[in-house]
Design an enzyme around this catalytic site. Structure first.
Site, PDB file in Angstrom:
ATOM      1  N   GLY A  22       0.819  -1.208   0.000  1.00 21.11           N
ATOM      2  CA  GLY A  22       0.000   0.000   0.000  1.00 21.11           C
ATOM      3  C   GLY A  22       0.850   1.253   0.000  1.00 21.11           C
ATOM      4  N   TYR A 195     -13.421  -3.951  11.824  1.00 25.36           N
ATOM      5  CA  TYR A 195     -12.154  -3.263  11.590  1.00 25.36           C
ATOM      6  C   TYR A 195     -11.228  -3.493  12.785  1.00 25.36           C
ATOM      7  CZ  TYR A 195      -8.742   0.484  10.965  1.00 25.36           C
ATOM      8  OH  TYR A 195      -7.572   1.201  10.838  1.00 25.36           O
TER       9      TYR A 195
END
Length: 302
Positions: A22, A195
């Protein structure tokens, strides 16, 4: 309030190979750029080649600006040693394709920064059937780590795995019966919970791996970068509570820039003092260390 955690401006050999997942935006971008500006060879492991190439062009332009400013620690190379390799953490096949390509390169690997992630996404599942945040934030990067670990074990005395986790791990549960959340629908799916789960799994991975690697040349780090203004917020702009919280955080000046958010990650990757050492930095700034344990967990120093 405690001290501000930064990172030492050290010179890294270009033979030191670093992977940052990322790496085309946000914390990952700043992490990859600064490690490369200190001399290492950095592989941007990203889903989009176009976005990665654009990021690499920006990195080199900013590198030239830092050289002009004579920024301490920035190497005097003609350009950065940065490369793109495709990695889509929403696909386990993409992970294995990445591993195969890297192994075929015959290179060593000294630092693996598992930074890619998505936050508070609506209920969704990958082609393999896993909850999206579980797979992108945890499972795919666990798979990546497991398959690259044998290379790291033969790459020299100071190799590091860095897992970018979050204080959101505090809002998690360990319930194997509903680990993928398929009992829920889009209306009652706990986006905060799932999450938080994905980030808690990263921390558990850190402790589990370090128990097994304590006599090896590899250390594993888990860290919380703080509240950072990045693209991760795009997944929860529809959540009014978090939109208000983000706005208030910005107003009082507590929202970090991507560079500030990346400082803890960069420090964990390059700081010579962290070679094989257990350190826990608390909010008050106190530090405890023990050379007998090879594990590192940073919390934000505010």
């Amino acid at each position: 309030m405690g001290g501000h955690l930064s990172f030492p401006r050290v010179t890294l050999p270009k033979e030191r190979v670093v992977i940052v997942t990322g790496a085309n935006t946000g914390i990952g971008y700043e992490t990859a750029k600064w490690i490369a500006m200190m001399g290492a060879t950095v592989i941007l492991a990203c889903r989009s080649e176009d976005r990665a190439r654009e990021a690499m062009a920006r990195m080199n332009a900013e590198f030239e600006a830092e050289k002009d400013r004579k920024t301490p620690g920035v190497v005097d190379y003609p350009e950065l040693n940065i490369e793109f390799m495709k990695l889509d953490c929403a696909s386990l096949q993409s992970v294995m394709d990445f591993v195969k390509e890297f192994k075929l390169s015959g290179r060593q690997l000294h630092v693996l920064v598992c930074n890619a992630g998505i936050g508070l996404h609506k209920q969704a599942y990958t082609e393999e059937g896993y909850e999206l945040m579980f797979q992108v934030n945890y499972l795919s990067q666990y798979l990546l780590t497991a398959h690259l670990l044998p290379i790291m074990k033969t790459s020299g005395e100071d190799c590091r795995i860095i897992l970018v986790s979050s204080e959101a791990h505090r809002y998690s549960e360990l319930n194997l019966d509903r680990i993928q959340g398929k009992q829920f629908n889009e209306q009652n799916f706990g986006r905060i919970l799932y999450y938080g789960n994905s980030k808690a799994f990263q921390i558990m991975q850190m402790f589990s791996m370090n128990r097994r690697l304590k006599t090896s040349n590899v250390t594993v780090t888990s860290l919380h970068p703080g509240m950072v203004e990045t693209e991760v917020s795009r997944n929860f702009k529809d959540m009014k509570t978090f939109s208000v919280l983000t706005s208030l955080t910005k107003m009082v000046g507590q929202m970090k820039t991507p560079f500030e958010g990346a400082e803890t990650t960069i420090n964990a990757a390059v700081n010579p003092e962290l070679k094989g050492i257990y350190k826990t930095r608390k909010r008050c700034g106190h530090t405890h260390s023990s050379a007998s344990l090879k594990v590192l967990f940073f919390r934000t120093i505010s």
